[in-house]
Design an enzyme around this catalytic site. Sequence first.
Site, PDB file in Angstrom:
ATOM      1  N   GLY A 113       2.661  -1.008   4.488  1.00 44.36           N
ATOM      2  CA  GLY A 113       2.786   0.413   4.174  1.00 44.36           C
ATOM      3  C   GLY A 113       4.250   0.781   4.077  1.00 44.36           C
ATOM      4  O   GLY A 113       4.912   0.550   3.047  1.00 44.36           O
TER       5      GLY A 113
ATOM      6  N   ASN B 182       0.864  -1.183   0.000  1.00 41.75           N
ATOM      7  CA  ASN B 182       0.000   0.000   0.000  1.00 41.75           C
ATOM      8  C   ASN B 182       0.904   1.237   0.000  1.00 41.75           C
ATOM      9  O   ASN B 182       1.480   1.590   1.029  1.00 41.75           O
ATOM     10  CB  ASN B 182      -0.891  -0.040   1.258  1.00 41.75           C
ATOM     11  CG  ASN B 182      -1.807   1.155   1.353  1.00 41.75           C
ATOM     12  OD1 ASN B 182      -1.825   2.006   0.458  1.00 41.75           O
ATOM     13  ND2 ASN B 182      -2.554   1.240   2.431  1.00 41.75           N
TER      14      ASN B 182
ATOM     15  N   HIS C 183      -9.918   1.115   4.615  1.00 44.01           N
ATOM     16  CA  HIS C 183      -8.688   1.296   5.405  1.00 44.01           C
ATOM     17  C   HIS C 183      -8.981   2.228   6.582  1.00 44.01           C
ATOM     18  O   HIS C 183      -9.755   3.180   6.437  1.00 44.01           O
ATOM     19  CB  HIS C 183      -7.581   1.876   4.518  1.00 44.01           C
ATOM     20  CG  HIS C 183      -6.228   1.790   5.153  1.00 44.01           C
ATOM     21  ND1 HIS C 183      -5.846   2.634   6.167  1.00 44.01           N
ATOM     22  CD2 HIS C 183      -5.192   0.948   4.953  1.00 44.01           C
ATOM     23  CE1 HIS C 183      -4.619   2.307   6.558  1.00 44.01           C
ATOM     24  NE2 HIS C 183      -4.194   1.293   5.837  1.00 44.01           N
TER      25      HIS C 183
ATOM     26  N   GLU D 112      -5.747  -4.934  10.603  1.00 46.70           N
ATOM     27  CA  GLU D 112      -4.736  -3.905  10.833  1.00 46.70           C
ATOM     28  C   GLU D 112      -5.055  -3.163  12.137  1.00 46.70           C
ATOM     29  O   GLU D 112      -5.916  -2.265  12.145  1.00 46.70           O
ATOM     30  CB  GLU D 112      -4.724  -2.898   9.687  1.00 46.70           C
ATOM     31  CG  GLU D 112      -4.301  -3.473   8.354  1.00 46.70           C
ATOM     32  CD  GLU D 112      -3.733  -2.392   7.433  1.00 46.70           C
ATOM     33  OE1 GLU D 112      -2.563  -2.523   7.049  1.00 46.70           O
ATOM     34  OE2 GLU D 112      -4.429  -1.423   7.121  1.00 46.70           O
TER      35      GLU D 112
HETATM   36  P1  13P Z   1       2.642   0.413   7.961  1.00 45.02           P
HETATM   37  O1  13P Z   1       3.245  -0.825   7.346  1.00 45.02           O
HETATM   38  O2  13P Z   1       3.369   1.673   7.623  1.00 45.02           O
HETATM   39  O3  13P Z   1       2.411   0.249   9.422  1.00 45.02           O
HETATM   40  O4  13P Z   1       1.191   0.589   7.292  1.00 45.02           O
HETATM   41  C1  13P Z   1       0.309  -0.464   7.342  1.00 45.02           C
HETATM   42  C2  13P Z   1      -0.872  -0.116   6.537  1.00 45.02           C
HETATM   43  O5  13P Z   1      -1.642   0.770   6.891  1.00 45.02           O
HETATM   44  C3  13P Z   1      -1.070  -0.864   5.279  1.00 45.02           C
HETATM   45  O6  13P Z   1      -2.323  -0.653   4.773  1.00 45.02           O
END
Ligand code: 13P
Length: 254
Positions: free
Chosen positions: A235, A9, A95, A167
Amino acid sequence: MKNPLIIANWKMKLAPQEAIDLAKKVKKASTKYKGAEVVLCPSFTELAEVGKIIDATGLKLGAQDCFWEEQGAFTGEISPKILQEYGVETVIIGHSERRTSLLETSQMIHKKARLVLSLGMRPVVCVGESFDERQEGLKDSIIIRQVHDALNGIWLNKMDSLVVAYEPIWVIGSGQDCDPEEIEHTHQVIRQALYDLFTEQVVDEQVKIIYGGSVDPENVSNYLSHATVHGVLIGTASWDATTFSAVVAGAIKP
Ligand code: 13P
């Protein structure tokens, strides 16, 4: 996990040229990605270019969101039908950053998931609790409600596939590891919530449950060593080709 699903992402983090450069580097490294399904989700504005770069590689194109109608007077929105014409197969929906910053409701998320599936694409429905909800012991009930609200009344046809991404909001972008036992437990909770909505066979064969939140090259293999974790949504560690390739390497290591 055999053949883990790894979704990058890119959020709103990369300038156009940065996204293009990253796609080229990831493409180069992708000969080593065998054994994983890797999906790149750039901004809408870079979909066409990134799609061309990764065309005819094993890499797949995804989007970070879509609207819940195919066509119409919806200024500024993007139809999943248009995304599909750009080669998008996977669409992230609900999200937590959209739920929080754009006040996206569970009703909107439900409509998006339904439309994406009806077009033969794969929605990635994100669920997760805030730090306060976790402290108050509400985590499991929040997650069950999010799964039910997003998917209740939706039918999965034989060829459909669905992803639920767990998440925890408090882990996203924090650099913190999440306790793999806790992830395992929450994925079981999600699976049970899915059994309320679909047959066991559908859940087992057509639904993947993946984890996202500060996944990095060090923690990824630990997370994926649990049978209930079918992949990762990444992310920060996906915005640099070397780091991302290290995550993929960690994910596919035997
Ligand atoms: P991070 O990997 O930066 O924690 O983000 C996770 C995320 O929101 C993926 O959609």
